[in-house]
Design an enzyme around this catalytic site. Structure first.
Site, short mmCIF file in Angstrom:
data_model
loop_
_atom_site.label_atom_id
_atom_site.label_comp_id
_atom_site.label_asym_id
_atom_site.label_seq_id
_atom_site.Cartn_x
_atom_site.Cartn_y
_atom_site.Cartn_z
N LYS A 151 0.81 -1.23 0.00
CA LYS A 151 0.00 0.00 0.00
C LYS A 151 0.84 1.28 0.00
O LYS A 151 0.44 2.27 -0.61
CB LYS A 151 -0.97 0.00 1.19
CG LYS A 151 -2.09 -1.03 1.03
CD LYS A 151 -3.07 -0.95 2.17
CE LYS A 151 -4.11 -2.05 2.05
NZ LYS A 151 -5.13 -1.97 3.09
N ASP A 168 -10.27 2.44 2.22
CA ASP A 168 -10.48 1.67 3.46
C ASP A 168 -11.27 2.48 4.50
O ASP A 168 -12.24 1.98 5.08
CB ASP A 168 -9.14 1.26 4.08
CG ASP A 168 -8.45 0.16 3.28
OD1 ASP A 168 -9.15 -0.67 2.67
OD2 ASP A 168 -7.21 0.13 3.27
#
Ligand code: ATR
Length: 289
Positions: free
Chosen positions: A81, A118
């Site tokens: 990420k 997220d």
């Protein structure tokens, strides 16, 4: 859990299929292929979504290769990420605040767009449970990793006052420095201070099957009656923390909703349909475990 599900329509993959996938290392435990291909069949989209195991040293080559091969984009999971954040040409506000990217979109102008869905997915799952975070209330987050930062940023964007606590205090302080306005509580005092908060979120892997402490169940005796307890762990679906909260009469939100809601934006960008997160989606993904 429902055992007899409606048979999904067959998948359509022609020469014009839209392609996406999930880059991770390892990636075999990801639920994203099951979820996205379920939606592709349900909405009759000509497309496919595949697991893409890429070791860290091949991450950049893999992304550029997917782009060169005509993919629409990809999800990015552990451990890529931060690398995806570095690689993206354009970052949206959520990615800049999260310091990470979990969704890449290959734009028609050749630029790679990086998004972080997220935190937004977490807030959407609270809203879907009719427990939207309320401005000016206080939330306490356990953990200071990437998931904590995404959730903290998304809650702050809704006007929630966020405090974090973490076993390693320096990491909590680093997160607070990246997100001004975040308070830090020492790890050994948070259980006693729980009464100050309207929302408790476990963003660590504590309580996860196969994780560092699957039985993690801190004391909630100091919680106020209106505390909402959320967990981003979704295996098991009801973690010991959530079970204890329910046992004490508190309202809870499990991690599956975040998993499903964070996937929506990428699906919309790559495949052109806004997919629904409903009981059928939930049942399908649960049965794919
Ligand atoms: P992610 O980016 O997915 O959030 P991470 O960066 O590995 O993952 O963060 C994991 C979190 O779980 C951290 O907050 C970690 O605490 P430390 O910063 O002290 O390592 C927390 N964690 C993991 N195992 C733990 C344990 N046994 N007890 C307490 N916290 C733990």
């Amino acid at each position: 859990m429902t055992t007899s599900l409606p048979t999904p329509a067959p998948q359509i993959i022609t020469g014009k299929a839209r392609l996406a996938g999930v880059l991770g290392w390892p990636v075999e435990h990801s639920r994203s292929p099951a979820l996205h291909n379920y939606w592709l069949r349900r909405y009759g989209v000509d497309g496919a979504y595949v697991p893409l195991p890429a070791a860290p040293e091949y991450f950049v080559a893999a992304v550029l290769g997917l782009q060169a091969a005509g993919f629409r984009g990809a999800n990015v999971t552990i451990p890529h990420k931060e690398a995806a954040y570095q690689l993206a040409d354009v970052l949206d506000a959520s990615a800049r605040r999260a310091g990470a990217v979990n969704t890449l979109v290959f734009r028609e102008d050749g630029k790679i767009l990086g998004l972080s869905t997220d935190g937004g997915g977490f807030v959407a799952s609270l809203e879907a449970s009719s427990l939207p975070p309320r401005p000016q209330t206080r939330a306490l987050l356990l953990g200071a990793g990437g998931a904590a930062r995404s959730v903290a940023a998304a809650l702050q964007d809704r006007g929630v006052k966020v405090a974090i606590t973490n076993r390693t205090q320096e990491r909590a302080e680093a997160l607070a420095a990246a997100l001004p306005g975040t308070d830090v509580l020492p790890w050994h005092v948070w259980e006693q201070r729980l009464g100050e908060f309207a929302l408790l979120v476990n963003t660590t892997s504590l309580g996860m099957e196969g994780g560092p402490d699957p039985l993690f169940s801190p004391s909630l005796v100091h919680a106020s009656d209106h505390l909402v307890v959320a967990d981003i762990v979704y295996v098991p679906r009801v973690t010991p923390l959530l079970a204890a909260a329910t046992g004490q009469g508190l309202r809870t939100v499990g991690g599956l909703g975040m998993l499903l809601h964070q996937a929506r934006l990428g699906f919309r960008e790559w495949f052109g349909v806004d997919p629904q997160v409903d009981d059928a989606t939930r049942d399908y993904v649960l049965n794919s475990f």
